[in-house]
Write an enzyme that holds these catalytic residues in place. Structure first.
Site, PDB file in Angstrom:
ATOM      1  N   ASP A   1      22.996  30.090 -38.069  1.00  0.00           N
ATOM      2  CA  ASP A   1      24.216  29.351 -37.736  1.00  0.00           C
ATOM      3  C   ASP A   1      23.874  28.387 -36.608  1.00  0.00           C
ATOM      4  O   ASP A   1      23.733  28.804 -35.462  1.00  0.00           O
ATOM      5  CB  ASP A   1      25.305  30.344 -37.320  1.00  0.00           C
ATOM      6  CG  ASP A   1      26.565  29.650 -36.845  1.00  0.00           C
ATOM      7  OD1 ASP A   1      26.632  28.400 -36.897  1.00  0.00           O
ATOM      8  OD2 ASP A   1      27.496  30.360 -36.413  1.00  0.00           O
TER       9      ASP A   1
ATOM     10  N   ASP B   1      33.913  34.888 -41.260  1.00  0.00           N
ATOM     11  CA  ASP B   1      34.372  33.504 -41.429  1.00  0.00           C
ATOM     12  C   ASP B   1      33.252  32.612 -41.973  1.00  0.00           C
ATOM     13  O   ASP B   1      33.478  31.446 -42.265  1.00  0.00           O
ATOM     14  CB  ASP B   1      34.981  32.930 -40.132  1.00  0.00           C
ATOM     15  CG  ASP B   1      34.156  33.176 -38.893  1.00  0.00           C
ATOM     16  OD1 ASP B   1      33.184  33.960 -38.954  1.00  0.00           O
ATOM     17  OD2 ASP B   1      34.492  32.592 -37.848  1.00  0.00           O
TER      18      ASP B   1
ATOM     19  N   ASP C   1      25.737  26.457 -41.447  1.00  0.00           N
ATOM     20  CA  ASP C   1      24.694  27.476 -41.629  1.00  0.00           C
ATOM     21  C   ASP C   1      23.580  26.841 -42.439  1.00  0.00           C
ATOM     22  O   ASP C   1      23.779  26.462 -43.603  1.00  0.00           O
ATOM     23  CB  ASP C   1      25.271  28.697 -42.324  1.00  0.00           C
ATOM     24  CG  ASP C   1      26.357  29.343 -41.486  1.00  0.00           C
ATOM     25  OD1 ASP C   1      26.015  30.217 -40.666  1.00  0.00           O
ATOM     26  OD2 ASP C   1      27.537  28.944 -41.615  1.00  0.00           O
TER      27      ASP C   1
END
Length: 261
Positions: free
Chosen positions: A147, A252, A219
DNA sequence: ATGTCACTTTACAAGTGA
């Protein structure tokens, strides 16, 4: 074919049943996890070993935390990286898995443009690029995945005008991603998607953002040419983001599944 | 454009980070 998954789980404790299902579903050789939020002593290594995966963790509570899972034993494990401007946060873990070097990354979020956390984010990404550029050989197989909290360009944003100049999409952050790529890395998700929008990997929990398609591609899986030249596919497991699929609530972030030959 | 989630604390609600 070799396969790597990167996934910000937003608490491994909360996501463990879904992670185990993901290991079954995609049968990856290597997994990079972020936001595990669990200290090394409490990492569920035994459960994962029963599922067929060795694991190394660089954990922290209550935030951050990264891990690498692999079918083969990870060696040459390094927690953190030299000259980290945020040395007290567990955000980078690297290891060798067979012939592949793997780096699991959870970049500083930055909060808002102009916030001290944003300035830290820029310095942190600079330091990461310096380290990647100096510590690895672009001719050797390397995947830097995780991320990055940056949508690299407007194709990675559902509404470029809304996000213009905002944290996660601002030009100085994007410049830092380009610096990382200049170390000899290819953005595999972008290579696979071509000149199309997305695929997004993160949707805010609030306001039904996932349902409304308000996503970002933050990501990333970056790889040297020995991997990039053999790329077969990059897929986002969007189903994993749905509340209805799997046990418990979703992260999320959706997992990114990279396959090469 | 902030409708949620996860985690923490001298814990039974509120602050934080995302």
């Amino acid at each position: 074919m070799p396969r790597l998954v990167t996934w910000n789980v937003n608490s491994l404790r909360q996501r463990l049943p879904r992670l185990l299902a993901l290991l079954e579903r995609h049968a990856p050789d290597v997994v990079c996890l972020q936001e595990t939020k669990v200290v090394d002593e409490e990492f569920p290594a035994t459960v994962l070993a029963d599922a067929g995966y060795r694991s190394v963790s660089f954990g922290q509570r209550p935030f951050n935390g990264v891990a690498i899972l692999a079918r083969e034993e990870p060696t040459e494990v390094l927690r953190g990286f030299p000259r980290d401007p945020a040395p007290d946060s567990a955000r980078v873990l690297s290891a060798r898995v067979a012939d592949l070097r793997v780096v699991s990354v959870y970049a500083v979020n930055g909060k808002r443009v102009g916030d001290p956390a944003y300035e830290l984010k820029l310095a942190w990404l600079d330091a990461l690029a310096d380290w990647i550029g100096s510590a690895f050989d672009p001719d050797e197989p390397l995947i830097v995945a995780g991320d990055f909290n940056v949508a690299p360009d407007d194709r990675d944003v559902h509404d470029p005008e809304l996000w213009r100049g905002q944290n996660l999409a601002s030009e100085p952050e994007r410049e830092r991603i380009r610096r990382l790529l200049a170390a000899g890395l290819v953005d595999l998700g972008r290579r696979a998607a071509g000149d199309t929008t997305g695929p997004f990997t993160w949707w805010d929990y609030r306001m039904g953002a996932f349902h409304r398609g308000w996503g970002l591609r933050i990501d990333l899986a970056l790889a040297t040419r020995p991997i990039a030249d053999r790329l077969v596919s990059v897929e986002v497991d969007r189903n994993e983001r749905k509340p209805t699929s799997g046990e418990g609530k979703p992260s999320d972030h959706a997992p990114v599944v990279v396959t090469w030959s």
